[in-house]
Design an enzyme around this catalytic site. Structure first.
Site, short mmCIF file in Angstrom:
data_model
loop_
_atom_site.label_atom_id
_atom_site.label_comp_id
_atom_site.label_asym_id
_atom_site.label_seq_id
_atom_site.Cartn_x
_atom_site.Cartn_y
_atom_site.Cartn_z
N SER A 159 29.71 -22.33 19.28
CA SER A 159 29.37 -21.09 19.98
C SER A 159 28.19 -20.43 19.28
O SER A 159 27.93 -20.70 18.09
CB SER A 159 30.57 -20.14 19.97
N TYR A 171 37.53 -15.78 16.22
CA TYR A 171 36.81 -16.72 17.09
C TYR A 171 35.53 -17.20 16.40
O TYR A 171 35.25 -18.41 16.34
CB TYR A 171 36.46 -16.06 18.43
#
Length: 253
Positions: A159, A171
């Site tokens: 990401s 995350y």
């Protein structure tokens, strides 16, 4: 050597993954679903792994209806699955298919977007478990099957927040871990095997996770999963056998 532009502009064909056996996690929805369908359209036998049986069955039925290679459904909740269960899964795959040629680690959860000092430890553990720990355990369990492939390809999902970013908490940390994992696997195997480990950063894509992270964003301004599939297919083909240890950004700025 294949360049980033070569990967991003790769044109999949109906036979570019012929006879490949590819496992996709999170195959019931979003990018995972589209990747599974795309791999099947390119000739691969796809192993659909996910926690929601009904969603996997929908993808299975769609692949079957198109007359593509028959997929397999592998229900597994990555948050709760033990290493022993993952090894049992590998044994089952070996019995039914003999090997694996590719793994797309797509499954992930977002968790909370909040300062780390306020982050709920239980949620933190859940995110790290699904996004990083389970990825490691499943890769390790499947390594013997991947070594049986002529050119096994393991693709992790990263990401843009793998570079530390405030408020993205577990995350972001899990994606940093995934990129580090990919690098270490590459360093440890590249001179000894034909295995290749790479990461894909899909970028801003029209998915449910993106909608949860950016509720005020107009989804119509984002690319669909179908529009970023070139890299996902390319990294599973023999054409990219020399690509190792790379983070491929599907939407470079």
């Amino acid at each position: 050597m294949m360049t980033l532009n070569d990967i991003l502009t790769y044109q999949p064909t109906p036979k570019c993954l012929k006879d490949k056996i590819i496992l996709v996690t999170g195959a019931g929805d979003g990018i995972g679903k589209v990747a599974a369908l795309t791999y099947a359209k390119c000739g691969a036998t796809v192993l659909l792994l996910g926690k929601t049986q009904s969603k996997l069955e929908t993808v299975y039925d769609e692949i079957e209806s198109l007359g593509l290679p028959e997929p397999a459904i592998l229900p597994m909740d990555l948050e709760r699955a033990s290493f022993a269960q993952m090894n049992e899964l590998a044994t089952l795959i070996e019995k039914e298919f003999g090997r694996i040629d590719g793994v797309l680690h797509n499954a992930a959860i977002l968790g909370a977007l909040t300062p780390l000092e306020m982050y709920d430890p239980i949620t933190f553990e859940q995110v790290m478990r699904v996004n990083a720990t389970a990825v490691f355990m499943l890769t390790q369990a499947l390594m013997p099957l991947l070594r049986m492939s002529v050119s096994g390809s393991i693709v992790f999902t990263s990401s843009g927040v793998a570079k530390p970013r405030a408020f993205w908490g577990a995350y972001a940390l899990s994606k940093q871990a995934v990129e580090g994992m990919m690098t270490i696997f590459t360093q440890e195997t590249q001179s000894l095997t034909t295995l290749r480990f790479n990461c894909i950063n899909p970028g801003a894509t029209r998915t449910n996770m993106r909608a949860h992270a950016f509720p005020g964003e107009d989804p119509n301004t984002l690319k669909t999963p179908e529009q970023i599939m070139s890299a996902y297919v390319c990294l599973m083909t023999d054409a990219s056998s020399g690509v190792k240890g790379q983070v491929v950004d599907c939407q470079p700025k």
